[in-house]
Design an enzyme around this catalytic site. Structure first.
Site, mmCIF file in Angstrom:
data_model
loop_
_atom_site.group_PDB
_atom_site.id
_atom_site.type_symbol
_atom_site.label_atom_id
_atom_site.label_comp_id
_atom_site.label_asym_id
_atom_site.label_seq_id
_atom_site.Cartn_x
_atom_site.Cartn_y
_atom_site.Cartn_z
ATOM 1 N N CYS A 1 0.905 -1.305 -0.129
ATOM 2 C CA CYS A 1 0.263 0.028 -0.176
ATOM 3 C C CYS A 1 0.725 1.113 0.008
ATOM 4 C CB CYS A 1 -1.050 0.427 0.854
ATOM 5 S SG CYS A 1 -1.841 -1.219 1.182
ATOM 6 N N HIS B 1 -2.750 7.568 2.642
ATOM 7 C CA HIS B 1 -3.448 6.747 1.904
ATOM 8 C C HIS B 1 -4.365 6.124 2.968
ATOM 9 C CE1 HIS B 1 -4.117 1.776 1.086
ATOM 10 N NE2 HIS B 1 -3.436 1.846 2.545
ATOM 11 N N ASN C 1 -9.992 0.192 0.672
ATOM 12 C CA ASN C 1 -9.090 0.849 1.013
ATOM 13 C C ASN C 1 -8.651 0.032 -0.402
ATOM 14 O OD1 ASN C 1 -5.915 -0.096 0.747
ATOM 15 N ND2 ASN C 1 -6.392 -0.874 2.947
HETATM 16 N N1 COA Z 1 -17.909 -7.152 11.106
HETATM 17 C C1 COA Z 1 -18.933 -6.590 12.532
HETATM 18 N N2 COA Z 1 -18.000 -7.051 13.732
HETATM 19 C C2 COA Z 1 -16.611 -7.131 13.402
HETATM 20 C C3 COA Z 1 -16.174 -7.490 11.827
HETATM 21 C C4 COA Z 1 -17.412 -7.115 10.920
HETATM 22 N N3 COA Z 1 -16.763 -6.668 9.533
HETATM 23 N N4 COA Z 1 -14.530 -7.409 11.630
HETATM 24 C C5 COA Z 1 -14.781 -7.964 12.704
HETATM 25 N N5 COA Z 1 -15.409 -7.944 14.306
HETATM 26 C C6 COA Z 1 -15.439 -8.017 15.685
HETATM 27 C C7 COA Z 1 -14.433 -9.176 15.866
HETATM 28 O O1 COA Z 1 -14.775 -10.391 15.474
HETATM 29 C C8 COA Z 1 -14.443 -8.484 17.477
HETATM 30 O O2 COA Z 1 -15.140 -9.021 17.717
HETATM 31 P P1 COA Z 1 -14.777 -10.063 19.448
HETATM 32 O O3 COA Z 1 -14.776 -8.722 20.322
HETATM 33 O O4 COA Z 1 -16.588 -10.086 19.879
HETATM 34 O O5 COA Z 1 -13.942 -10.818 19.029
HETATM 35 C C9 COA Z 1 -14.695 -6.724 17.243
HETATM 36 O O6 COA Z 1 -15.234 -6.526 16.122
HETATM 37 C C10 COA Z 1 -13.189 -6.359 17.796
HETATM 38 O O7 COA Z 1 -12.437 -6.301 16.654
HETATM 39 P P2 COA Z 1 -11.653 -5.551 15.997
HETATM 40 O O8 COA Z 1 -10.709 -6.711 15.423
HETATM 41 O O9 COA Z 1 -10.461 -5.104 17.460
HETATM 42 O O10 COA Z 1 -11.875 -3.915 16.197
HETATM 43 P P3 COA Z 1 -11.262 -3.244 15.407
HETATM 44 O O11 COA Z 1 -11.595 -2.017 16.070
HETATM 45 O O12 COA Z 1 -9.558 -3.224 15.330
HETATM 46 O O13 COA Z 1 -11.193 -2.636 14.113
HETATM 47 C C11 COA Z 1 -9.896 -2.898 11.705
HETATM 48 C C12 COA Z 1 -11.189 -3.808 13.102
HETATM 49 C C13 COA Z 1 -9.811 -3.773 10.329
HETATM 50 C C14 COA Z 1 -11.356 -2.289 11.186
HETATM 51 C C15 COA Z 1 -9.041 -2.386 12.687
HETATM 52 O O14 COA Z 1 -8.542 -2.605 13.695
HETATM 53 C C16 COA Z 1 -8.770 -1.139 11.280
HETATM 54 O O15 COA Z 1 -8.577 -1.172 10.172
HETATM 55 N N6 COA Z 1 -6.986 -2.030 11.297
HETATM 56 C C17 COA Z 1 -5.981 -1.187 9.971
HETATM 57 C C18 COA Z 1 -5.763 -2.412 8.602
HETATM 58 C C19 COA Z 1 -5.612 -1.618 7.963
HETATM 59 O O16 COA Z 1 -5.784 -0.444 7.775
HETATM 60 N N7 COA Z 1 -4.985 -2.488 6.320
HETATM 61 C C20 COA Z 1 -4.701 -2.354 5.682
HETATM 62 C C21 COA Z 1 -3.140 -2.266 6.048
HETATM 63 S S1 COA Z 1 -2.746 -1.517 4.059
#
Ligand code: COA
Length: 314
Positions: free
Chosen positions: A119, A241, A271
């Site tokens: 990315c 990004h 993204n």
């Molecule tokens: N819908 C509903 N619930 C979801 C979900 C979805 N699409 N995806 C994950 N969850 C749930 C998880 O299972 C977790 O449940 P639990 O607490 O019962 O285990 C809960 O939501 C929290 O998950 P978590 O991963 O801690 O959420 P978060 O607040 O960190 O958000 C992302 C997740 C992926 C949105 C966030 O971490 C993020 O954007 N990270 C950066 C990723 C990125 O940019 N990647 C590309 C790099 S170039």
């Protein structure tokens, strides 16, 4: 001590292309256990575009054509094509070579290759293009970010499938005698325990990436500003990004830079990896009056881990 020479490059034009297929949060609610409320509040994404048979090189070509047409640019002037991508049509040839052929430039002397920094790819490719233009042999670079992430998205994994989309953006840079300083900061921290990987499918540790992203956004912007003696008033726009709205908002808060300075379109496209910065930059350039001689900053992060920032002059 090593002397650092600033690059000098002119932004001639920008363009983008996104496929017409729209995948909304409501569509995803039917595929995995998720909700529009969860996705939007955690990421800022409402929809993404999904390719329907278009290859990465097709989208890259259409983005390039948009940039060429917008400026009425003579395509035969292009002597360097760089494509930032990690989802090329083939392992070889490069997407850049395909774009050369699609533009009808195969009989001309054009250097063509792809850059894979995930990315962060467009920031890396812009730097490579600028160094090559300043090296003296090349004079017109077509720099593209293009990705078909939908091919690698696991639509059974709600933790990742809500994030990614497809598209391409392009920028034409030229060497110039005008004073148009450019500077680039690139870095990486190679990992053996991959916190984000695109193999058959995309897998990642979202929370770890989130924290890393906020930190490197802040540090990279700070560094490029400090190294170039820039104040907030010198910057026309920061093009981040587009990975997660909350990452951008948090970095803006830590930097004490008004969020209005950041161009954000993640709501529409999600993204799109290396394509996100050039798509956003083209939208910005098409919508806002050009603030001649003000600076634009690109900032990116991605798998590797990689990150970096670019400063260009409008
Ligand atoms: N819908 C509903 N619930 C979801 C979900 C979805 N699409 N995806 C994950 N969850 C749930 C998880 O299972 C977790 O449940 P639990 O607490 O019962 O285990 C809960 O939501 C929290 O998950 P978590 O991963 O801690 O959420 P978060 O607040 O960190 O958000 C992302 C997740 C992926 C949105 C966030 O971490 C993020 O954007 N990270 C950066 C990723 C990125 O940019 N990647 C590309 C790099 S170039």
């Amino acid at each position: 001590m090593k002397t650092r020479f600033l690059n000098n490059v002119k932004i001639v034009s920008t363009g983008h292309y996104v496929p017409s297929g729209v995948l909304s949060n409501e569509d995803l609610e039917k595929i995995v256990d998720t909700s529009d409320e969860w996705i939007y509040s955690r990421t800022g994404i409402k929809t993404r575009r999904i390719a329907n048979g278009e290859k990465t090189s097709d989208m890259a070509y259409l983005a390039a054509l948009d940039a060429i047409n917008k400026a009425g640019y003579e395509a035969s002037r292009i002597d360097l094509i760089l494509v930032a991508t990690c989802t090329g049509d083939y392992r070889a040839p490069s997407v850049a070579c395909r774009v050369q052929a699609l533009l009808g430039l195969s009989e001309r002397d054009v250097a063509c290759f792809d850059v894979n920094a995930a990315c962060s790819g467009f920031v890396y490719a812009s730097s490579v293009a600028s160094q090559m233009l300043n090296g003296g042999r090349y004079s017109s670079a077509l720099v593209i970010g293009a990705e078909t992430l939908s091919l690698y998205t696991d639509y059974e994994d709600r933790g990742t499938c809500v994030l990614f989309g497809d598209g391409a953006g392009a920028m034409i840079l030229e060497s110039t005698n005008e004073y148009k300083p450019a500077d680039f900061y690139l870095s990486a921290k190679g990992e053996l325990d991959l916190s984000i990987v695109i193999n058959d499918k995309i897998a990642m540790d979202g929370r770890k990436i989130y924290q890393f992203a906020v930190r490197v956004f802040e540090e990279s912007i700070q560094k490029i500003m400090l190294d170039n003696g820039l104040g907030k008033e010198d910057i026309a726009v920061i093009i981040p990004h587009q990975a997660n709205l909350r990452i951008i908002e948090k970095a803006a808060e830590l930097l004490n830079i008004d969020i209005e300075k950041f161009y954000i379109n993640i709501e529409k496209y999600g993204n799109t990896s290396a394509a996100s910065i050039p798509i956003a930059f083209d939208e910005y350039m098409s919508a806002a009056p050009r603030q001649e001689n003000k600076k634009v900053i690109f900032v990116g992060f991605g798998a590797g881990l990689t990150w970096g920032a670019a400063m260009l002059t409008l």
